[in-house]
Scaffold this active site. Structure first.
Site, short mmCIF file in Angstrom:
data_model
loop_
_atom_site.label_atom_id
_atom_site.label_comp_id
_atom_site.label_asym_id
_atom_site.label_seq_id
_atom_site.Cartn_x
_atom_site.Cartn_y
_atom_site.Cartn_z
N HIS A 20 0.29 -12.50 -0.46
CA HIS A 20 1.32 -11.54 -0.87
C HIS A 20 2.68 -11.97 -0.30
O HIS A 20 3.25 -11.33 0.59
CB HIS A 20 0.95 -10.14 -0.39
CG HIS A 20 1.68 -9.05 -1.13
ND1 HIS A 20 1.52 -8.80 -2.48
CD2 HIS A 20 2.59 -8.14 -0.70
CE1 HIS A 20 2.28 -7.79 -2.85
NE2 HIS A 20 2.95 -7.38 -1.78
N ASP A 70 -3.94 -12.83 -2.89
CA ASP A 70 -3.16 -11.64 -2.55
C ASP A 70 -4.10 -10.54 -2.06
O ASP A 70 -4.96 -10.07 -2.80
CB ASP A 70 -2.37 -11.16 -3.77
CG ASP A 70 -1.29 -10.15 -3.43
OD1 ASP A 70 -1.49 -9.35 -2.51
OD2 ASP A 70 -0.25 -10.15 -4.11
N SER A 113 6.33 -7.29 -5.71
CA SER A 113 5.42 -6.21 -5.38
C SER A 113 5.86 -4.89 -6.05
O SER A 113 5.90 -4.80 -7.28
CB SER A 113 5.32 -6.07 -3.85
OG SER A 113 4.25 -5.25 -3.48
#
Length: 252
Positions: free
Chosen positions: A230, A197, A127
């Protein structure tokens, strides 16, 4: 594309000094051949990842897992969180927190600069940590940070999971010098992203890999995962292990 940043404390003369958190190190269980700095996501800590790296079948890699500074984050209304740089929200055209990115990338380089000369060096992350890693890749190719200071280390691998490439649009035209072209073309990069995601949309990973390729990073591998959100899954980590073993020529 970017996740726009630099709203809180972003002025060059008013950014406060940041204090990085605890760094966790996973020592190689076999012959030391590579050292990789791994950067966590927004609000996380280094130990979340070091615990997982202890279990991976990569005995020749030393993992360094630092913890980002706790600092005000615009995305959270200025509330503090562990963050490598400031972010406002999802945007393809928003400004990047250049100063924060440079501070984070320099911290990564400082963690690697004293490794033995025969050890291959890499940076990876998840991320926001992936964004910092991909930014570091551009600094390596350009030979300098965004502020013009020289980039001091030689990278052999860059990994970005569920992230994005900061400053993608500003790369155009900057990679024309022969030495810069050679560094960009020779650097292996793997970008992985889940199609489900809901935090950093899949298109950010896809467009980031396209931006790297179009700017001369010829060794970019993009790995999409159809049902991945995610987070990471065993298949992604297994394929990452295989990529690192092949890319770095690890003995296993």
């Amino acid at each position: 594309m970017s996740i726009s940043g630099a709203a809180v404390g972003s002025g060059r003369n008013i950014r406060r000094a940041v204090e990085f958190g605890k760094t966790h190190v996973v020592k190689p269980k076999g012959k030391h051949q590579a050292t990789i700095v791994w950067l966590h996501g927004l609000g996380d800590v280094g130990s979340s990842w070091s615990q997982m790296f202890e279990t991976l079948p990569l005995p020749n890699i030393k993992w360094i897992c630092p913890t980002a500074p706790s600092q005000p984050v615009s995305l959270f209304g200025g509330m503090p969180a562990t963050a490598w740089f400031d972010v406002v929200g999802i945007s393809e055209n928003g400004p990047d927190d250049m100063e924060g990115l440079d501070v984070a990338a320099a911290h990564v380089a400082n963690l690697l600069v004293n490794e033995p000369a025969d050890i291959k060096l890499g940076v990876g992350g998840f991320s926001m940590g992936a964004a910092t890693s991909l930014y570091s890749a551009t600094c390596f190719a350009l030979g300098k940070y965004g502020n013009g200071n020289p980039y001091p280390i030689n990278l052999s691998a860059v990994i970005g999971l569920s992230g994005w490439l900061p400053c993608a649009k500003t790369l155009v035209g900057k990679l024309e010098e022969e030495q810069i072209k050679e560094r960009a073309a020779s650097l292996p990069i793997v970008v992985c992203h889940g199609k489900s995601d809901d935090v950093v949309p899949f298109k950010f990973g896809e467009k980031s890999s396209e931006a790297l390729l179009s700017n001369g990073f010829k060794k970019v591998t993009f790995k999409p995962y159809s049902a991945l959100g995610h987070y990471t899954i065993p298949q992604e980590m297994d394929e990452l292990c295989a990529w690192l073993t092949s890319t770095l020529g690890l003995e296993g």
